[in-house]
Design a protein around this motif. Structure first.
Motif, PDB file in Angstrom:
ATOM      1  N   LYS A  71      44.201  38.956  26.762  1.00  0.00           N
ATOM      2  CA  LYS A  71      42.983  38.158  26.676  1.00  0.00           C
ATOM      3  C   LYS A  71      41.943  38.804  25.769  1.00  0.00           C
ATOM      4  O   LYS A  71      41.201  38.119  25.067  1.00  0.00           O
ATOM      5  CB  LYS A  71      42.399  37.931  28.074  1.00  0.00           C
ATOM      6  CG  LYS A  71      41.230  36.960  28.101  1.00  0.00           C
ATOM      7  CD  LYS A  71      40.763  36.672  29.520  1.00  0.00           C
ATOM      8  CE  LYS A  71      39.627  35.648  29.503  1.00  0.00           C
ATOM      9  NZ  LYS A  71      39.139  35.338  30.861  1.00  0.00           N
ATOM     10  N   TYR A 108      35.982  38.357  27.627  1.00  0.00           N
ATOM     11  CA  TYR A 108      36.093  39.264  28.767  1.00  0.00           C
ATOM     12  C   TYR A 108      37.084  38.784  29.823  1.00  0.00           C
ATOM     13  O   TYR A 108      37.185  37.595  30.121  1.00  0.00           O
ATOM     14  CB  TYR A 108      34.724  39.458  29.429  1.00  0.00           C
ATOM     15  CG  TYR A 108      33.654  39.947  28.499  1.00  0.00           C
ATOM     16  CD1 TYR A 108      33.730  41.208  27.910  1.00  0.00           C
ATOM     17  CD2 TYR A 108      32.557  39.145  28.186  1.00  0.00           C
ATOM     18  CE1 TYR A 108      32.747  41.655  27.040  1.00  0.00           C
ATOM     19  CE2 TYR A 108      31.568  39.588  27.315  1.00  0.00           C
ATOM     20  CZ  TYR A 108      31.673  40.837  26.753  1.00  0.00           C
ATOM     21  OH  TYR A 108      30.692  41.276  25.899  1.00  0.00           O
ATOM     22  N   ASN A 109      37.796  39.753  30.372  1.00  0.00           N
ATOM     23  CA  ASN A 109      38.619  39.513  31.553  1.00  0.00           C
ATOM     24  C   ASN A 109      37.795  39.939  32.765  1.00  0.00           C
ATOM     25  O   ASN A 109      37.669  41.126  33.060  1.00  0.00           O
ATOM     26  CB  ASN A 109      39.916  40.322  31.464  1.00  0.00           C
ATOM     27  CG  ASN A 109      40.875  39.997  32.596  1.00  0.00           C
ATOM     28  OD1 ASN A 109      40.467  39.527  33.657  1.00  0.00           O
ATOM     29  ND2 ASN A 109      42.166  40.247  32.384  1.00  0.00           N
ATOM     30  N   ARG A 110      37.212  38.984  33.443  1.00  0.00           N
ATOM     31  CA  ARG A 110      36.313  39.280  34.558  1.00  0.00           C
ATOM     32  C   ARG A 110      37.058  39.856  35.750  1.00  0.00           C
ATOM     33  O   ARG A 110      36.500  40.632  36.538  1.00  0.00           O
ATOM     34  CB  ARG A 110      35.565  38.010  34.990  1.00  0.00           C
ATOM     35  CG  ARG A 110      34.809  37.312  33.873  1.00  0.00           C
ATOM     36  CD  ARG A 110      33.641  38.110  33.378  1.00  0.00           C
ATOM     37  NE  ARG A 110      32.899  37.409  32.324  1.00  0.00           N
ATOM     38  CZ  ARG A 110      31.851  37.901  31.704  1.00  0.00           C
ATOM     39  NH1 ARG A 110      31.412  39.118  32.002  1.00  0.00           N
ATOM     40  NH2 ARG A 110      31.234  37.214  30.746  1.00  0.00           N
ATOM     41  N   GLU A 111      38.319  39.492  35.905  1.00  0.00           N
ATOM     42  CA  GLU A 111      39.098  39.967  37.054  1.00  0.00           C
ATOM     43  C   GLU A 111      39.592  41.391  36.857  1.00  0.00           C
ATOM     44  O   GLU A 111      39.692  42.166  37.813  1.00  0.00           O
ATOM     45  CB  GLU A 111      40.286  39.023  37.301  1.00  0.00           C
ATOM     46  CG  GLU A 111      39.858  37.608  37.687  1.00  0.00           C
ATOM     47  CD  GLU A 111      41.059  36.713  37.930  1.00  0.00           C
ATOM     48  OE1 GLU A 111      42.210  37.205  37.798  1.00  0.00           O
ATOM     49  OE2 GLU A 111      40.853  35.534  38.240  1.00  0.00           O
ATOM     50  N   LYS A 112      39.900  41.742  35.610  1.00  0.00           N
ATOM     51  CA  LYS A 112      40.373  43.095  35.313  1.00  0.00           C
ATOM     52  C   LYS A 112      39.678  43.579  34.036  1.00  0.00           C
ATOM     53  O   LYS A 112      40.254  43.518  32.948  1.00  0.00           O
ATOM     54  CB  LYS A 112      41.892  43.117  35.145  1.00  0.00           C
ATOM     55  CG  LYS A 112      42.478  44.527  35.027  1.00  0.00           C
ATOM     56  CD  LYS A 112      43.986  44.481  34.857  1.00  0.00           C
ATOM     57  CE  LYS A 112      44.560  45.881  34.712  1.00  0.00           C
ATOM     58  NZ  LYS A 112      46.036  45.854  34.491  1.00  0.00           N
ATOM     59  N   ASP A 169      45.275  44.283  27.027  1.00  0.00           N
ATOM     60  CA  ASP A 169      45.080  43.007  27.714  1.00  0.00           C
ATOM     61  C   ASP A 169      45.176  41.891  26.683  1.00  0.00           C
ATOM     62  O   ASP A 169      44.425  41.879  25.695  1.00  0.00           O
ATOM     63  CB  ASP A 169      43.706  42.996  28.395  1.00  0.00           C
ATOM     64  CG  ASP A 169      43.514  41.802  29.317  1.00  0.00           C
ATOM     65  OD1 ASP A 169      44.045  40.722  29.007  1.00  0.00           O
ATOM     66  OD2 ASP A 169      42.793  41.937  30.335  1.00  0.00           O
TER      67      ASP A 169
END
Length: 322
Positions: free
Chosen positions: A238, A246-250, A236
């Motif tokens: 990000k 953190y990637n909150r969506e994934k 990722d």
């Protein structure tokens, strides 16, 4: 009686308290704005005992968990009438307050030492020296990324060239959080590949060789046991440089991980050298399966690995306090 020093925002503190309540264990939790009003204090160096009374009730502290925040201890000054007669009253009160502050620190420090058979982070190591930790990691046989601290653009250019344009920078101390009315801003680990616009001299900054990682490791240690988790953050963009972005969506995938025995042995040796009983360690495993130590946080978060890996660390901490 279990003494817990923490902050209101720390969810893990309340999870541990739930387990203490389940076992009918008495506890006191102190937040930064609260304090213990000490009516009686007794310390015996020879007998290695500490007795603290609040409003004449003996607190009977049997175990200590320093999580976050500070411990405020208010002492009652006696014979204030005598103090009023002294001309240099302000100077005397200043000295008495200094004595009180030093006594508080000494008392907590001594208490932590005497309760070392329980789960207690050594009370004054919540802000450990990152450079000293890296040096100790090397001494116990752990690999670290090549690291420099500099104020000189020419030195940084040589460092960047030597590592083929792959270096990162991170705070020398802890992560800085700046808040306004709308947003929170964090100092994440960041990649540096161009220093053309850097001034010739700048504020002392830490730079490291950027490791081409296969995956990251978050290791929570409790006494002499390591609870390890592999974090697949490199897929990722990000989270590739710093999984805390953190990637909150994934979200990244977290799985339980078994450290090689030689790595675990060196980690345990390191935390003993640093006089720590619990905390979080970040490591990286590169494409050639080499393990690199990054840093250690004595009050690091552990819920993020406890839940997905079924480690139940809140219970482990509570039962160590018991």
């Amino acid at each position: 009686m279990v003494l817990i020093i923490s902050i209101e925002e720390d969810i893990s503190t309340f999870n541990v308290i739930d387990w203490l309540l389940c076992q009918d264990k008495k506890y006191i939790v102190l937040f930064p704005h609260e304090s213990i009003n000490v009516s009686k204090l007794f310390i015996s160096i020879s007998d290695k005992t500490v007795q603290i009374s609040s409003n004449n009730d003996n607190l009977g502290i049997t175990s200590l968990w320093y999580r976050r925040g500070n411990m405020n201890v208010d002492a009652i000054f006696k014979n204030t009438a005598s103090i009023e007669k002294i001309k240099s009253k302000k100077l005397l009160m200043k000295q008495l307050n200094k004595e009180n502050r030093d006594l508080q620190l000494s008392t907590i420090d001594f208490l932590a030492h005497q309760l070392s058979s329980k789960i207690d982070d050594y009370i004054f190591t919540h802000n450990i020296n990152k450079i000293n930790v890296l040096d100790n990691a090397v001494k116990v046989g752990l690999k670290i990324p090549e690291t420099i601290i500099t104020t000189d653009k020419s030195v940084l250019f040589d460092f960047l060239t030597r590592h083929e344009g792959k270096i990162i920078t991170k705070p020398i101390s802890e992560v800085l959080v700046i808040s306004d009315n709308e947003y929170d801003y964090y100092t994440y680990t960041s990649k540096i590949d161009d220093i053309q616009n850097f001034p010739n001299t700048f504020f002392p900054s830490l730079f490291q060789q950027m490791i081409d990682k296969d995956y990251e490791l978050r290791i929570f240690f409790l006494k002499n046991r390591c609870y390890s988790t592999a974090i697949f953050s490199q897929h990722d963009q990000k989270t590739k440089i710093d999984f805390r972005n953190y990637n909150r969506e994934k979200p990244n995938r977290y799985i339980p991980y078994q450290l090689p025995k030689y790595i675990e042995h060196r980690i345990i040796k390191l935390i003993k050298n640093l006089n720590l009983d619990s905390g979080s360690i970040d490591m990286i495993v590169d494409k050639q399966s080499h393990y690199y130590f990054l840093e250690i946080n004595p009050v690091g978060q552990y819920g993020m690995i406890s839940d997905p890996c079924n480690y139940n660390l809140d219970k482990e901490i509570a039962f160590n306090l018991l």
